[in-house]
Scaffold this active site. Sequence first.
Site, PDB file in Angstrom:
ATOM      1  N   ARG A  27       1.123  -4.961  -6.108  1.00 11.66           N
ATOM      2  CA  ARG A  27       1.206  -6.231  -5.377  1.00 11.66           C
ATOM      3  C   ARG A  27       1.524  -7.286  -6.420  1.00 11.66           C
ATOM      4  NH1 ARG A  27      -0.683  -4.447  -0.163  1.00 11.66           N
ATOM      5  NH2 ARG A  27      -2.254  -2.843  -0.446  1.00 11.66           N
ATOM      6  N   ARG A  66      -6.936  -2.680   9.139  1.00 13.83           N
ATOM      7  CA  ARG A  66      -7.665  -3.954   9.138  1.00 13.83           C
ATOM      8  C   ARG A  66      -7.269  -4.836  10.333  1.00 13.83           C
ATOM      9  NH1 ARG A  66     -10.691  -5.455   5.237  1.00 13.83           N
ATOM     10  NH2 ARG A  66      -9.771  -3.980   3.784  1.00 13.83           N
ATOM     11  N   GLY A 120       0.840  -1.202   0.000  1.00 14.01           N
ATOM     12  CA  GLY A 120       0.000   0.000   0.000  1.00 14.01           C
ATOM     13  C   GLY A 120       0.870   1.245   0.000  1.00 14.01           C
ATOM     14  N   ASP A 156       2.009  -0.716  11.742  1.00 19.90           N
ATOM     15  CA  ASP A 156       1.973  -2.034  12.385  1.00 19.90           C
ATOM     16  C   ASP A 156       3.308  -2.781  12.305  1.00 19.90           C
ATOM     17  OD1 ASP A 156       1.839  -2.320   9.658  1.00 19.90           O
ATOM     18  OD2 ASP A 156       0.303  -3.882   9.670  1.00 19.90           O
ATOM     19  N   THR A 205       4.258   2.478   5.606  1.00 18.28           N
ATOM     20  CA  THR A 205       2.867   2.008   5.612  1.00 18.28           C
ATOM     21  C   THR A 205       2.068   2.897   6.553  1.00 18.28           C
ATOM     22  OG1 THR A 205       1.372   0.237   6.358  1.00 18.28           O
ATOM     23  CG2 THR A 205       3.568   0.206   7.289  1.00 18.28           C
ATOM     24  N   ASP A 238       4.925  -5.065   6.060  1.00 16.94           N
ATOM     25  CA  ASP A 238       5.411  -6.395   6.467  1.00 16.94           C
ATOM     26  C   ASP A 238       5.481  -7.386   5.305  1.00 16.94           C
ATOM     27  OD1 ASP A 238       2.594  -6.343   6.439  1.00 16.94           O
ATOM     28  OD2 ASP A 238       2.471  -8.069   7.779  1.00 16.94           O
ATOM     29  N   ASP A 287      -0.329   2.064   8.287  1.00 11.80           N
ATOM     30  CA  ASP A 287      -0.904   1.291   9.398  1.00 11.80           C
ATOM     31  C   ASP A 287      -0.097   1.347  10.693  1.00 11.80           C
ATOM     32  OD1 ASP A 287      -2.957   0.528   7.757  1.00 11.80           O
ATOM     33  OD2 ASP A 287      -1.992  -1.342   7.137  1.00 11.80           O
TER      34      ASP A 287
HETATM   35  P1  ATP Z   1       0.859  -2.659   3.530  1.00 12.82           P
HETATM   36  O1  ATP Z   1       1.164  -2.889   4.991  1.00 12.82           O
HETATM   37  O2  ATP Z   1       0.706  -1.226   3.234  1.00 12.82           O
HETATM   38  O3  ATP Z   1      -0.238  -3.503   3.011  1.00 12.82           O
HETATM   39  P2  ATP Z   1       2.761  -4.569   2.570  1.00 12.82           P
HETATM   40  O4  ATP Z   1       4.194  -4.440   2.200  1.00 12.82           O
HETATM   41  O5  ATP Z   1       2.450  -5.410   3.778  1.00 12.82           O
HETATM   42  O6  ATP Z   1       2.194  -3.098   2.718  1.00 12.82           O
HETATM   43  P3  ATP Z   1       1.679  -6.620   0.830  1.00 12.82           P
HETATM   44  O7  ATP Z   1       0.707  -6.524  -0.280  1.00 12.82           O
HETATM   45  O8  ATP Z   1       1.355  -7.508   1.962  1.00 12.82           O
HETATM   46  O9  ATP Z   1       1.938  -5.106   1.323  1.00 12.82           O
HETATM   47  O10 ATP Z   1       3.090  -7.075   0.246  1.00 12.82           O
HETATM   48  C1  ATP Z   1       3.657  -6.428  -0.881  1.00 12.82           C
HETATM   49  C2  ATP Z   1       4.240  -7.468  -1.823  1.00 12.82           C
HETATM   50  O11 ATP Z   1       5.273  -8.198  -1.130  1.00 12.82           O
HETATM   51  C3  ATP Z   1       3.272  -8.542  -2.282  1.00 12.82           C
HETATM   52  O12 ATP Z   1       2.504  -8.123  -3.398  1.00 12.82           O
HETATM   53  C4  ATP Z   1       4.200  -9.682  -2.660  1.00 12.82           C
HETATM   54  O13 ATP Z   1       4.759  -9.488  -3.936  1.00 12.82           O
HETATM   55  C5  ATP Z   1       5.308  -9.534  -1.611  1.00 12.82           C
HETATM   56  N1  ATP Z   1       5.052 -10.475  -0.492  1.00 12.82           N
HETATM   57  C6  ATP Z   1       4.167 -10.346   0.494  1.00 12.82           C
HETATM   58  N2  ATP Z   1       4.184 -11.420   1.322  1.00 12.82           N
HETATM   59  C7  ATP Z   1       5.103 -12.271   0.788  1.00 12.82           C
HETATM   60  C8  ATP Z   1       5.589 -13.567   1.160  1.00 12.82           C
HETATM   61  N3  ATP Z   1       5.116 -14.195   2.218  1.00 12.82           N
HETATM   62  N4  ATP Z   1       6.524 -14.133   0.368  1.00 12.82           N
HETATM   63  C9  ATP Z   1       7.008 -13.493  -0.719  1.00 12.82           C
HETATM   64  N5  ATP Z   1       6.595 -12.278  -1.115  1.00 12.82           N
HETATM   65  C10 ATP Z   1       5.662 -11.660  -0.371  1.00 12.82           C
END
Ligand code: ATP
Length: 322
Positions: free
Chosen positions: A72, A172, A11, A130, A126, A103, A128
């Site tokens: 994503r 969330r 995000g 978190d 982020t 994360d 959030d």
């Molecule tokens: P936000 O907290 O704002 O949602 P985020 O970094 O947690 O940000 P995610 O969509 O969970 O957002 O993760 C971003 C990208 O990281 C995913 O689209 C995916 O490509 C990669 N990713 C997430 N989890 C994994 C995982 N367990 N293994 C490998 N790649 C991952």
Amino acid sequence: MKKIAVLTSGGDAPGMNAAVRAVVRSSQYFGCEVLGVNFGYRGLIEGDFKPMGHLDVSGIIQRGGTILKSARSEKFREKEGRAIAAQNLRNEGVDALVAIGGDGTFRGGTLLSQEQGINVVGVPGTIDNDLIGTDETIGYDTALNTAMEAIDKIRDTADAHERLFLVEVMGRDAGFIALETGIACGAELIILPEALKNIKDIKQSLRDILKEKSRSTLVVVSEGDETGGAIKLSSELEEDFGKYDMRVCILGHVQRGGSPTAHDRVLASRLGYEAVHAIHNGMSEVMVGVISNEVKITPIAETFGIIKKINFELYELAKILR
Ligand code: ATP
């Protein structure tokens, strides 16, 4: 260290641009080149790269969103996708990657480092908030202020009609935004994923609040899988609280946009620099953060392995002051 790649992922969050700017300019300071990656891990797999210099990051510190775009990527969740991404980086002569995100981004980055030997340093971006290892993530302060300003406006109209308003904010799985905007706006009730999610308890709290005379009643609700957010809550409250003039407002994506606050710009500038500094010192699989105004380096696996707790003292404070 000769070449660093930088991407924004997950995000988007206000302040990501300030972090990209800091990565680019700090890299120049340490005498290395920077490759910007468009669209996060998707761009890494597709080889969507662009060299970035001083002028490419000029005039972006005040802009929300991310000039590198975000995405994503399902492919990056697979080992095969990560192998392609790593090969693309090696082809470009990249030594290390700065991943700005949450994360999920850090989970992916860790695997890229462990499986493919690419040095990865995380920057917490982020709304959030978190992630452990930093008091605040980049974007959180701006999102808080955006939500607060919107809720202040809702309060004016709620007062005019003595309404009961349920306002849904983002978060969330984590209630940081709801908790702090709730306090900042003097909400009568705050509903978080971490507290007060049981409908019986919510109804009881609301009954107690509505017994007292007030100009309006404002309930800040964290979006959330357990509470179901403000719309589901309003339908559950309808039967018992139907006599009140109840309204729902979902703030949604306005919370992600807008010009970053001074706090987020400074935090992002600091962390962008520290990420490059960490790479310069040969570090990998770490996240840079700020705790009690001091830079902290945390093993990146801890940031998604340990859940950051909300401050329950603040939650109690909100109840005392409402
Ligand atoms: P936000 O907290 O704002 O949602 P985020 O970094 O947690 O940000 P995610 O969509 O969970 O957002 O993760 C971003 C990208 O990281 C995913 O689209 C995916 O490509 C990669 N990713 C997430 N989890 C994994 C995982 N367990 N293994 C490998 N790649 C991952």
